[in-house]
Enzyme design. Structure first.
Site, PDB file in Angstrom:
ATOM      1  CB  SER A  39      -1.098   0.022   1.100  1.00  0.00           C
ATOM      2  OG  SER A  39      -0.311  -0.111   2.208  1.00  0.00           O
ATOM      3  CG  ASP A 244      -3.112   4.744   8.404  1.00  0.00           C
ATOM      4  OD1 ASP A 244      -2.113   5.365   8.692  1.00  0.00           O
ATOM      5  OD2 ASP A 244      -3.575   4.324   7.512  1.00  0.00           O
ATOM      6  CG  HIS A 247      -1.101   3.542   4.802  1.00  0.00           C
ATOM      7  ND1 HIS A 247      -2.508   3.055   5.570  1.00  0.00           N
ATOM      8  CD2 HIS A 247      -0.894   2.465   4.068  1.00  0.00           C
ATOM      9  CE1 HIS A 247      -2.752   1.706   5.017  1.00  0.00           C
ATOM     10  NE2 HIS A 247      -1.736   1.413   4.302  1.00  0.00           N
TER      11      HIS A 247
END
Length: 300
Positions: A39, A244, A247
């Site tokens: 990601s 979060d 990321h």
């Protein structure tokens, strides 16, 4: 154990295989970069609660000089989110790819030259899912081959400048995955080089800044401990994270892209320097300049 001089010659000659060289068309116009991993390579900058804020930094804005290979294998002007149709099961935002290309373009690319990006990253994937024979690996190879294939019969194909790799967060959940990371990564690099016919393929990996589990340090040490030639490591630790805590933020992704570009550019300089110290002579092309290794001269 190899004697010191033969070892230096081996490393230098391997490194020089990854340096752009003059083909029939002298084509720096077809330099390709494969973007792979999970990601943080796909890009989550500006994404919160599965929504992207659509804020595109100056360094990531579209330019005709930077193109990307779409999921349907068509070349198009690269724009954020770069991985939207590749990592399509997730909400993508800003990643490091366009900032990397812009830093490269502004540093050394000449007018009319193209930087070709090949997005391959998919969020939430573990290193074992990138093993030879698995879908993600085979798709990466297929896309890399397409990106370097000649578009017309009499035309020279493109050439891969480097694979940019950012992955490992999903391998921090279980200790067994973390401890096997280094071996799996080295095996994947060897397989990729064999399948693409590029024994000196440059791989620039990112040491993770975060993880989904408690074994982050084990994965980071494995990434920084890869001993294969022509594997470089850029450390993301300390770059800002989204809320979060997993990321990279948009600003951090821009910074990472610039760090990757610096690593790529200094690789060429260091390879030529090593060749000179080891007594290797010959002419090579580093991006656009012809370098006579024996004389240390640089010819525009």
């Amino acid at each position: 154990m190899l004697p010191l001089l033969p070892l230096l010659l081996l490393l230098a000659s391997s490194a020089l295989l990854a340096i752009p060289h003059r083909g029939a068309a002298a084509d720096t116009k077809k330099l390709v970069f494969v973007l792979a991993g999970q990601s943080n390579m796909a890009g989550r900058g500006g994404v919160a609660r599965d929504r992207w804020d659509h804020i595109v930094p100056r360094q990531c804005r579209p330019t005709p000089s930077v193109i990307r290979l779409s999921a349907s294998l068509r070349w198009e002007v690269a724009a954020e989110p770069l991985h939207a149709d590749v990592d399509f099961r997730h909400t993508c935002g800003v990643g490091p790819g366009l900032a990397f290309a812009e830093a490269l373009r502004s540093s050394v690319a000449g007018e009319g030259e193209l930087i070709r990006l090949v997005p391959c990253a998919v969020g939430g994937t573990r290193i074992e899912e990138w093993e030879k024979g698995r879908e993600l690996y085979e798709e990466m190879v297929r896309r890399a081959r397409k990106a370097t294939a000649a578009e017309e019969e009499e035309e020279e194909g493109g050439r891969i400048g480097a694979v940019l790799w950012y992955q490992g967060e999903s391998d921090t959940v279980y200790q067994e995955d973390a401890e096997s990371y280094g071996g799996r990564m080295e095996r994947m690099i060897r397989d990729l080089r064999d399948d693409l016919g590029l024994p000196g393929l440059l791989v620039i990996q990112v040491a993770i800044a975060s993880g989904e589990g408690p074994f982050i340090d084990i994965v980071r040490e494995a990434q920084k401990g890869i001993k294969l030639p022509n594997v470089r490591c850029v450390d993301a630790k300390g770059l800002a994270l989204e809320a979060d805590h997993l990321h990279l933020t948009t600003h951090a992704q821009v910074k990472l892209g610039e760090m990757l570009a610096e690593s790529y550019l200094t690789h060429g300089t260091e390879a030529v320097s090593l060749a000179k110290r080891s007594g290797i002579s010959g002419k090579y092309l580093w991006w656009k300049d012809e370098i006579d290794v024996a004389q240390g001269a640089r010819k525009p």
